[in-house]
Design a protein around this motif. Structure first.
Motif, PDB file in Angstrom:
ATOM      1  N   THR A 145      46.615  53.033  51.939  1.00 51.24           N
ATOM      2  CA  THR A 145      45.863  53.888  52.859  1.00 51.24           C
ATOM      3  C   THR A 145      46.213  55.332  52.523  1.00 51.24           C
ATOM      4  OG1 THR A 145      47.632  53.846  54.515  1.00 51.24           O
ATOM      5  CG2 THR A 145      45.949  52.114  54.644  1.00 51.24           C
ATOM      6  N   ALA A 146      45.674  56.267  53.306  1.00 48.59           N
ATOM      7  CA  ALA A 146      45.917  57.684  53.021  1.00 48.59           C
ATOM      8  C   ALA A 146      47.392  58.048  53.124  1.00 48.59           C
ATOM      9  CB  ALA A 146      45.093  58.552  53.973  1.00 48.59           C
ATOM     10  N   ASP A 147      48.143  57.333  53.981  1.00 45.37           N
ATOM     11  CA  ASP A 147      49.535  57.716  54.200  1.00 45.37           C
ATOM     12  C   ASP A 147      50.550  56.628  53.885  1.00 45.37           C
ATOM     13  OD1 ASP A 147      48.787  56.038  56.219  1.00 45.37           O
ATOM     14  OD2 ASP A 147      49.583  57.267  57.852  1.00 45.37           O
ATOM     15  N   LYS A 148      50.095  55.495  53.326  1.00 44.72           N
ATOM     16  CA  LYS A 148      51.055  54.407  53.123  1.00 44.72           C
ATOM     17  C   LYS A 148      50.585  53.465  52.023  1.00 44.72           C
ATOM     18  CE  LYS A 148      53.501  50.795  55.713  1.00 44.72           C
ATOM     19  NZ  LYS A 148      53.645  50.130  57.040  1.00 44.72           N
ATOM     20  N   ILE A 149      51.538  52.982  51.238  1.00 40.63           N
ATOM     21  CA  ILE A 149      51.260  51.922  50.269  1.00 40.63           C
ATOM     22  C   ILE A 149      51.664  50.596  50.909  1.00 40.63           C
ATOM     23  CG2 ILE A 149      51.747  50.994  47.971  1.00 40.63           C
ATOM     24  CD1 ILE A 149      52.485  53.822  47.102  1.00 40.63           C
ATOM     25  N   GLY A 150      50.697  49.728  51.103  1.00 45.69           N
ATOM     26  CA  GLY A 150      51.002  48.422  51.689  1.00 45.69           C
ATOM     27  C   GLY A 150      51.632  47.492  50.665  1.00 45.69           C
ATOM     28  N   TRP A 151      51.008  47.389  49.495  1.00 42.16           N
ATOM     29  CA  TRP A 151      51.547  46.596  48.390  1.00 42.16           C
ATOM     30  C   TRP A 151      50.887  47.007  47.085  1.00 42.16           C
ATOM     31  CZ3 TRP A 151      47.401  43.729  46.502  1.00 42.16           C
ATOM     32  CH2 TRP A 151      46.390  43.390  47.409  1.00 42.16           C
ATOM     33  N   ARG A 152      51.609  46.796  45.995  1.00 40.41           N
ATOM     34  CA  ARG A 152      51.095  47.183  44.678  1.00 40.41           C
ATOM     35  C   ARG A 152      51.856  46.400  43.608  1.00 40.41           C
ATOM     36  NH1 ARG A 152      51.678  53.259  43.647  1.00 40.41           N
ATOM     37  NH2 ARG A 152      49.586  53.404  44.595  1.00 40.41           N
ATOM     38  N   VAL A 153      51.129  45.720  42.731  1.00 42.12           N
ATOM     39  CA  VAL A 153      51.780  44.983  41.647  1.00 42.12           C
ATOM     40  C   VAL A 153      52.433  45.967  40.684  1.00 42.12           C
ATOM     41  CG1 VAL A 153      51.445  43.431  39.694  1.00 42.12           C
ATOM     42  CG2 VAL A 153      50.198  43.032  41.835  1.00 42.12           C
ATOM     43  N   ALA A 154      53.733  45.740  40.397  1.00 41.24           N
ATOM     44  CA  ALA A 154      54.496  46.689  39.581  1.00 41.24           C
ATOM     45  C   ALA A 154      54.401  46.383  38.093  1.00 41.24           C
ATOM     46  CB  ALA A 154      55.960  46.691  40.020  1.00 41.24           C
ATOM     47  N   PHE A 155      54.500  45.121  37.717  1.00 37.90           N
ATOM     48  CA  PHE A 155      54.385  44.755  36.306  1.00 37.90           C
ATOM     49  C   PHE A 155      53.994  43.291  36.186  1.00 37.90           C
ATOM     50  CE2 PHE A 155      58.966  44.107  37.184  1.00 37.90           C
ATOM     51  CZ  PHE A 155      59.174  42.825  36.699  1.00 37.90           C
ATOM     52  N   THR A 156      53.513  42.927  35.004  1.00 36.60           N
ATOM     53  CA  THR A 156      53.020  41.574  34.750  1.00 36.60           C
ATOM     54  C   THR A 156      53.603  41.052  33.442  1.00 36.60           C
ATOM     55  OG1 THR A 156      50.932  42.069  35.883  1.00 36.60           O
ATOM     56  CG2 THR A 156      50.947  40.159  34.411  1.00 36.60           C
ATOM     57  N   LEU A 157      54.014  39.795  33.470  1.00 38.64           N
ATOM     58  CA  LEU A 157      54.456  39.089  32.269  1.00 38.64           C
ATOM     59  C   LEU A 157      53.396  38.061  31.895  1.00 38.64           C
ATOM     60  CD1 LEU A 157      58.207  38.336  33.118  1.00 38.64           C
ATOM     61  CD2 LEU A 157      57.305  40.216  31.748  1.00 38.64           C
ATOM     62  N   HIS A 158      53.120  37.960  30.609  1.00 38.13           N
ATOM     63  CA  HIS A 158      52.166  36.986  30.091  1.00 38.13           C
ATOM     64  C   HIS A 158      52.898  35.980  29.208  1.00 38.13           C
ATOM     65  CE1 HIS A 158      48.649  39.373  31.400  1.00 38.13           C
ATOM     66  NE2 HIS A 158      49.426  40.400  31.143  1.00 38.13           N
ATOM     67  N   SER A 159      52.430  34.764  29.213  1.00 40.28           N
ATOM     68  CA  SER A 159      53.017  33.737  28.359  1.00 40.28           C
ATOM     69  C   SER A 159      52.730  34.022  26.895  1.00 40.28           C
ATOM     70  CB  SER A 159      52.438  32.369  28.731  1.00 40.28           C
ATOM     71  OG  SER A 159      52.778  31.394  27.762  1.00 40.28           O
ATOM     72  N   HIS A 160      53.749  33.852  26.028  1.00 38.94           N
ATOM     73  CA  HIS A 160      53.449  33.881  24.603  1.00 38.94           C
ATOM     74  C   HIS A 160      53.581  32.486  23.990  1.00 38.94           C
ATOM     75  CE1 HIS A 160      57.728  33.841  23.586  1.00 38.94           C
ATOM     76  NE2 HIS A 160      57.926  34.999  24.163  1.00 38.94           N
ATOM     77  N   ASP A 161      53.460  31.469  24.871  1.00 39.81           N
ATOM     78  CA  ASP A 161      53.354  30.078  24.430  1.00 39.81           C
ATOM     79  C   ASP A 161      51.869  29.770  24.248  1.00 39.81           C
ATOM     80  OD1 ASP A 161      53.099  27.288  24.310  1.00 39.81           O
ATOM     81  OD2 ASP A 161      54.882  26.963  25.531  1.00 39.81           O
ATOM     82  N   ASP A 162      51.449  29.536  23.015  1.00 46.67           N
ATOM     83  CA  ASP A 162      50.022  29.346  22.730  1.00 46.67           C
ATOM     84  C   ASP A 162      49.429  28.133  23.435  1.00 46.67           C
ATOM     85  OD1 ASP A 162      50.002  31.570  21.134  1.00 46.67           O
ATOM     86  OD2 ASP A 162      50.302  30.470  19.256  1.00 46.67           O
ATOM     87  N   SER A 163      50.267  27.168  23.822  1.00 48.30           N
ATOM     88  CA  SER A 163      49.735  25.987  24.508  1.00 48.30           C
ATOM     89  C   SER A 163      49.440  26.270  25.979  1.00 48.30           C
ATOM     90  CB  SER A 163      50.717  24.820  24.388  1.00 48.30           C
ATOM     91  OG  SER A 163      51.910  25.080  25.107  1.00 48.30           O
ATOM     92  N   MET A 164      49.982  27.369  26.537  1.00 49.75           N
ATOM     93  CA  MET A 164      49.751  27.741  27.936  1.00 49.75           C
ATOM     94  C   MET A 164      49.480  29.238  28.012  1.00 49.75           C
ATOM     95  SD  MET A 164      52.663  25.307  29.655  1.00 49.75           S
ATOM     96  CE  MET A 164      53.593  25.048  28.147  1.00 49.75           C
ATOM     97  N   PRO A 165      48.386  29.703  27.378  1.00 50.01           N
ATOM     98  CA  PRO A 165      48.159  31.141  27.218  1.00 50.01           C
ATOM     99  C   PRO A 165      47.797  31.876  28.495  1.00 50.01           C
ATOM    100  CG  PRO A 165      46.243  29.907  26.458  1.00 50.01           C
ATOM    101  CD  PRO A 165      47.314  28.885  26.755  1.00 50.01           C
TER     102      PRO A 165
END
Length: 271
Positions: A145-165
């Protein structure tokens, strides 16, 4: 591997994609972005919510285990040889807390993110390379909102296993308190939004699912929330909540339990 998870092979978006989009619309139009969801809310959204073991990654719903956390004895060895007990954010903030979102963001930025990029004293490689994940692009999922952050994704990890991309892990700081038996709007939204992106691309492994694991943080409280979509249903699992506003050694033990997911590996084991 059970054949029950395998969807029909199709071109274009995955068959569950339309269901996820509709679920996002219902969620966004009916509930406030800073609220928790009751059991009736989850039933209305066709969501099954169960538990998952923080130490083991094993769900109690009889379904597939989708992340294998690194064993805690290995995490203890990593913490000892890299002197993690002296990292500032292991210390308890006590009265100097700056609020739930900012405390959680600090843990995300200055402990977990730096932890993943830290050069291991033994292997001389970034710690993230001791697992099966890689730091990748981070979609801007947030509620502000204008005066507050409720939530925000900080970082993401991705699989580098080709069988579960399509498997992902995301760190989610938020201002709302985490309660053991309640699923937050933010946690569910991030699972659905991430799943929708993966199902739209339809570049999945042979089991046809795209599990999303959320490291949910509020203040110094942390838990794991994971979910995936299958046959027009959302399966969500929550771990116990752990607190890291204690003595330094206790804090480090709890942080290593959560860190074990970031240095673990995607998997498909029948629980």
């Amino acid at each position: 591997m059970s054949s029950s998870l395998r969807p029909p092979q199709t071109s274009g978006p995955h068959p569950d994609f339309v269901f996820v989009v509709n679920c996002l619309r219902r969620l966004g139009s009916t509930f406030k972005a800073t609220h928790s969801l009751s059991s009736d809310d989850l039933s209305w959204l066709n969501i099954k919510c169960t538990q998952v073991g923080l130490d083991s990654g094993t769900p109690n719903d009889g379904g597939f285990k989708v992340v294998e956390p690194k064993p805690l004895n290995e995490m203890d060895a990593i913490a000892e040889r890299n002197n993690l007990i002296n990292v500032d954010d292991v210390y308890r903030p006590g009265e100097y807390s700056t609020g739930n979102f900012y405390e959680a963001s600090t843990l995300g930025d200055f402990f977990f993110h730096e932890f993943l990029e830290k050069s291991d004293a033994l292997t001389k490689k970034p710690l993230v390379e001791l697992g099966s994940w890689k730091l990748g692009p981070n979609e801007n999922d947030e509620h502000c909102t204008a005066d507050k952050i409720g939530w925000r994704v900080a970082f993401t990890l991705h699989s580098h296993d080709d069988s579960m991309p399509a498997d992902t892990i995301r760190f989610l700081p938020q201002s709302m308190p985490i309660k053991h038996d309640e699923l937050l709007f933010s946690e569910l939204w991030c699972i659905l939004k991430t799943s929708a992106r993966q199902l739209k691309k339809n570049e999945l492994g042979p089991d046809g699912i795209a599990p999303v694991t959320i490291v949910s943080a509020s203040g110094r409280d942390l838990r794991i929330v994971q979910g995936y979509i299958h046959n027009n249903k959302v399966l969500v699992r929550m771990s116990e909540v752990v607190n890291t506003d204690q003595e330094d050694e206790q804090n480090l033990n709890q942080l290593m339990k959560v860190g074990a997911w970031l240095l673990g590996a995607p998997c498909r084991y029948q629980a």
